[in-house]
Design an enzyme around this catalytic site. Structure first.
Site, PDB file in Angstrom:
ATOM      1  N   PRO A  86       0.743  -1.263   0.000  1.00 23.97           N
ATOM      2  CG  PRO A  86      -0.302  -1.183   2.086  1.00 23.97           C
ATOM      3  CD  PRO A  86       0.573  -2.028   1.241  1.00 23.97           C
ATOM      4  CB  THR A 116       1.144   3.004  -7.165  1.00 19.06           C
ATOM      5  OG1 THR A 116       0.478   2.124  -8.061  1.00 19.06           O
ATOM      6  CG2 THR A 116       1.345   4.355  -7.835  1.00 19.06           C
ATOM      7  CE  LYS A 191      -0.828   2.804 -11.015  1.00 21.86           C
ATOM      8  NZ  LYS A 191      -2.080   2.411 -11.627  1.00 21.86           N
ATOM      9  CE  LYS A 266      -0.601   4.764  -3.194  1.00 23.32           C
ATOM     10  NZ  LYS A 266       0.014   3.568  -3.713  1.00 23.32           N
TER      11      LYS A 266
END
Ligand code: NAD
Length: 320
Positions: A86, A116, A191, A266
């Protein structure tokens, strides 16, 4: 991170290599990782998984994933380690901590992180992994939970070409498209760029669908118009934020089981900090970051990010 031209190369061949790598350790069996690990097991790899959540481990066991009770136990003897976790901190601890992957994976193992995170995270892990005789690539994914389930994810990888090539049988077992974007960290740059654009188009779709519906248009007719006009996008076609219009979209299942709003916040914060570092203007990215933060502060961080539509609707209703 410094601005640098990176070129992405698309590899779409569906052939499987006859690689000797068979044993996979999988770390992080959540919304994405649970399906990705299951697809590796389905394609014949021996998969051992670790997740601190007992529920996630039990669900994975039903899909043929052997349970490990720590990272060290999961990676022990594995040819390849795949992780999808996460946050920056969780990834750094999992790889560089004293009970972590780099310490316990065997020499010669290939480490693939699909989380990510900030591009500087893989840049910190890479030299330590190489120094200890392991390969490492950042290979974040796009395609959402449905893509993970159907093995149609797109992987965007950064790192050495030989590590990317070695990772291909695994990436192909979990997805449909694989790109080598350049040096380590460049997968994360691709990404974060993708997710900032997805956050902006998601917000714009919610705002405009809400306006058209409030003006009296039939939601289905409006969506059909958009999907056949110049505003068409992934958000209108696949991920419509209005419930009931796209049956497979998270909005049609109470905004559950998709890409959590808190993960969108995030990613937008990571992208914003990347942009700040190179002084790249992001006026729309900044607005999107604030809007999804408001969704989170109202208590909807666990809902899919398309919940922003409901927030706009609630606010409009309050003004009646
Ligand atoms: P999630 O919260 O559903 O899953 C994360 C899992 O990691 C949880 O099960 C958690 O218990 C586990 N975990 C935490 N610490 C761990 C550790 N030290 N070792 C092993 N496991 C640990 O999140 P998700 O939606 O699966 O997303 C994971 C990552 O994938 C994030 O970086 C996210 O940004 C990225 N991502 C998500 C999507 C999506 O649509 N959900 C799409 C692309 C990328």
């Amino acid at each position: 991170m410094a601005a640098r031209g990176t070129q992405c190369f698309l590899t779409v061949t569906r052939k499987y290599s006859s690689s000797a790598d068979k044993n996979v350790a999988f770390l992080g069996l959540g919304n994405m990782g649970g399906f990705m690990a299951a697809n590796l097991a389905k394609k014949g790899f021996a998969v051992r998984g670790y997740d601190p959540s007992k529920e996630a481990l039990a669900a994975a066991a039903k899909n043929g994933i052997a349970e490990a009770n720590s990272i060290a136990a999961a990676v022990d003897g594995a040819d390849v380690v795949v992780s999808i976790l996460p946050s920056n901190k969780v990834v750094l601890d999992a790889y560089l901590g004293k009970d972590g992957v780099v310490q316990h994976a065997r020499k010669g193992a290939l480490l693939i992180d699909s989380s990510t995170v900030d591009p500087n995270v893989p840049k910190q892990i890479f030299p330590v992994a190489i120094e200890s005789g392991k390969g490492f690539t950042d290979a974040p994914v796009s395609g959402g939970v449905m893509g993970a389930q159907n093995a149609t994810l797109a992987f965007m990888a950064g790192g050495r070409k030989e590590d990317f090539e070695r990772s291909l049988p695994f990436l192909k077992a979990m997805g449909a498209k694989q790109f080598h974007c350049g040096e380590v960290g460049s997968g994360q740059v691709a990404k974060l760029t993708n997710n900032m654009l997805m956050g902006i188009t998601g917000m714009a779709t919610a705002e405009c669908m809400h306006m058209g519906i409030k003006m009296g248009l039939d939601p289905k007719v409006l969506l059909d118009v958009l999907n056949n006009s110049s505003a068409r996008s992934w958000s209108t076609e696949v991920y419509c934020p209005v419930p009931g219009l796209v049956p497979t979209a998270p909005s049609s299942r109470n905004y559950d089981g998709g890409f959590k709003n808190e993960l969108m916040v995030k990613d937008l914060e990571l992208a914003s900090s990347m942009a700040l570092g190179i002084r790249s203007p992001i006026p729309l990215g900044a607005v999107a970051t604030q809007l999804y933060r408001i969704v989170q502060s109202r208590g909807y961080g666990q809902k899919d990010f398309s919940y922003v539509f409901q927030l706009l609707k609630e606010d409009a209703e309050k003004k009646k």
